[in-house]
Design an enzyme around this catalytic site. Structure first.
Site, short mmCIF file in Angstrom:
data_model
loop_
_atom_site.label_atom_id
_atom_site.label_comp_id
_atom_site.label_asym_id
_atom_site.label_seq_id
_atom_site.Cartn_x
_atom_site.Cartn_y
_atom_site.Cartn_z
N ARG A 61 0.66 -1.24 0.16
CA ARG A 61 -0.16 0.07 0.12
C ARG A 61 0.86 1.47 0.16
O ARG A 61 0.41 2.20 -0.81
CB ARG A 61 -1.05 -0.14 0.98
CG ARG A 61 -2.09 1.16 1.05
CD ARG A 61 -2.97 1.21 2.25
NE ARG A 61 -2.03 1.51 3.45
CZ ARG A 61 -2.08 1.06 4.74
NH1 ARG A 61 -2.79 0.02 4.66
NH2 ARG A 61 -1.23 1.41 5.53
N ASP B 79 -3.25 22.23 -12.23
CA ASP B 79 -3.86 20.97 -13.09
C ASP B 79 -3.71 20.97 -14.36
O ASP B 79 -4.00 21.99 -15.24
CB ASP B 79 -5.46 20.87 -13.02
CG ASP B 79 -6.00 19.71 -13.74
OD1 ASP B 79 -5.32 19.23 -14.61
OD2 ASP B 79 -7.13 19.41 -13.42
N TYR C 152 -12.25 21.64 -14.51
CA TYR C 152 -12.81 20.25 -14.55
C TYR C 152 -14.17 19.94 -13.69
O TYR C 152 -13.97 20.22 -12.63
CB TYR C 152 -11.86 19.01 -14.26
CG TYR C 152 -12.13 17.65 -14.43
CD1 TYR C 152 -12.51 17.31 -15.61
CD2 TYR C 152 -12.31 17.09 -13.45
CE1 TYR C 152 -12.84 15.83 -15.79
CE2 TYR C 152 -12.62 15.47 -13.33
CZ TYR C 152 -13.27 14.91 -14.80
OH TYR C 152 -13.58 13.74 -14.77
N LYS D 266 -5.53 10.62 -19.23
CA LYS D 266 -5.60 11.26 -20.37
C LYS D 266 -4.03 11.34 -21.01
O LYS D 266 -3.79 10.02 -21.73
CB LYS D 266 -5.94 12.97 -20.10
CG LYS D 266 -7.13 12.95 -18.91
CD LYS D 266 -8.29 12.36 -19.51
CE LYS D 266 -9.36 12.33 -18.54
NZ LYS D 266 -9.53 13.50 -17.80
C1 LIG Z 1 -10.05 13.95 -16.24
C2 LIG Z 1 -9.60 15.04 -15.60
C3 LIG Z 1 -9.58 15.21 -14.45
C4 LIG Z 1 -10.03 14.00 -13.45
O1 LIG Z 1 -9.16 12.85 -13.44
P1 LIG Z 1 -9.66 11.27 -13.46
O2 LIG Z 1 -8.43 10.50 -13.82
O3 LIG Z 1 -11.06 11.38 -14.42
O4 LIG Z 1 -10.16 11.09 -12.14
C5 LIG Z 1 -9.00 16.19 -13.71
N1 LIG Z 1 -8.68 17.35 -14.54
C6 LIG Z 1 -8.83 17.30 -15.76
C7 LIG Z 1 -8.31 18.30 -16.55
C8 LIG Z 1 -9.42 16.24 -16.46
O5 LIG Z 1 -9.47 16.04 -17.81
#
Ligand SMILES: *Cc1c(COP(=O)(O)O)cnc(C)c1O
Length: 388
Positions: free
Chosen positions: A57, A182, A109, A207
């Site tokens: 973990r 982000d 997001y 992504k």
């Molecule tokens: C998809 C996304 C998230 C969330 O990520 P997950 O892997 O789906 O939890 C956060 N910020 C952005 C810009 C995203 O495209």
């Protein structure tokens, strides 16, 4: 055991990524290290744990390889991967203390914004929404000595507005707050937020990093681990947000081709933006690479090598025309998410729901690596047919 090559030369970033830092399996000399699946490790006779691993973990060798690669790409002192982008983001927010004030973007997001508004407040966090692209508004929202974190997303969903990371870092730091970015949609290929002054960079590795729509993962990296970072790390160890070893392996494999994938997506997105900007059925194209985009100047300054693979188009005829156009595509996949090798189209307001700032005539496009002529022809036909 995995052996690392000695850094005899300063190989370029692209070279290091292509070889996933050149790790080789010492036992077999395999060019791809094994997936470490053990959940527990044998203690030495003298009671020590010299390998550095105790239990699955807190830590895992395959996860560490992914983290080392991410740290290299982001120019970071430390990186951690988690089970999703959302768990990476919430790990930052939940490392704050009750009563802390934080400033987050109005447009970001969607599901993370919803969590911040509906749930984070239950933890005692005081969340303030601001248009972070507007630096005066950001400076006015940040409260010296009170604001602990400024969160920005750039380019941001789904309008692809840009926040000037260096300026935001300055504003946050002058108030005694940390800046977290982000950077999912820019990817480490196009922007290095830490070099621009951010304290923490976050990715939905689901992504562009993984890039094949087959892993859900998240990443955080920092230039200088401080108390906030240590708490995030401690929480991951004790709360169990670690990514599984198989997913970490797939993520490493995906990241090896990320510079090529992102370059292809950028080139196609730029071409599509130009062509749809003059399209009779399109009211507006939102893409940071277009000179008409409000974030273009900032994008030129902080994005290197392209303006990203994401764009949105606003369709003449409103919501119905947009949904109809999305219904008629044959090549583009009608799906949420982004950053994969296959191109995706989404009527974004439908998924964001009530209270979303997303225009209802907007289609969000995630450009993949297919032939751009096919992508254009498919969407062009869908747009024209929807109005016939
Ligand atoms: C998809 C996304 C998230 C969330 O990520 P997950 O892997 O789906 O939890 C956060 N910020 C952005 C810009 C995203 O495209």
């Amino acid at each position: 055991m995995t052996s690392k090559p000695s850094p005899a030369r300063a190989w370029t970033m692209r070279t290091q990524i292509a070889q996933a830092l050149g790790n080789v399996d010492e036992t077999t000399r395999g060019v791809v290290p094994p997936i470490h699946v053990a959940t527990t490790y044998v203690r030495d006779p003298d009671n020590a744990y010299r390998s550095g691993y105790i239990y699955g973990r807190p830590d895992n060798a395959t996860v560490r390889e992914a983290e080392a690669l991410i740290a290299t790409m982001e120019g970071a002192a430390d990186a951690i991967v988690t089970g999703s982008g959302t768990s990476a983001a919430t790990a930052v927010f939940l490392a704050l203390a009750p009563g802390d004030h934080l400033v987050v973007p109005k447009v970001m997001y969607w599901s993370l914004r919803r969590w911040l508004m509906a749930e984070a407040t239950d933890w005692g966090l005081r969340v303030e929404l601001v248009d972070t692209a507007d630096l005066d508004a950001l400076a006015a929202a940040v409260r010296p000595g009170e604001t602990k974190l400024v969160w920005v997303e750039t380019p941001s969903n789904p309008l692809w507005s840009l926040t000037d990371i260096a300026a935001a870092a300055d504003i946050a730091h002058r108030a005694g707050a940390a800046l977290a970015v982000d950077s999912t949609c820019a990817s480490p290929v196009l922007t290095q937020p830490l070099a621009l002054g951010a304290d923490i960079v976050m990715h939905s590795a689901t992504k562009y990093m993984n890039g094949h729509s087959d892993v859900v993962a998240g990443a955080l990296a920092t230039a200088a681990p401080g108390p906030l970072w240590e708490r995030i790390r401690r929480n991951r160890t004790t709360l169990g947000q670690i990514l599984g070893p198989f997913e970490a392996f797939l993520l490493i494999r995906g990241m090896r081709t990320m510079p090529l994938r992102v370059a292809a997506a950028c080139a196609s997105a730029a071409a599509l933006a130009e062509r749809f900007a003059g399209h009779p059925r399109v009211a507006e194209v939102l893409y940071p690479g277009l000179a008409s985009h409000p974030g273009h100047a900032v994008a030129r300054k902080q994005m290197k090598g392209g303006f990203g693979g994401m764009l949105s188009i606003r369709v003449h005829g409103g919501e119905r025309a947009a949904i109809d156009a999305a219904a008629r595509v044959e090549l583009w996949k009608r799906a949420t998410s982004l950053g994969g090798v296959e191109s995706l189209i989404e009527h974004r307001a439908s998924i964001e729901g009530e209270g979303s700032p997303c225009p209802t005539d907007l289609l969000r496009l995630s450009t993949g690596i297919e032939d751009v002529e096919d992508l254009y022809a498919d969407l062009d036909r869908a747009l024209r047919a929807a109005n016939d």
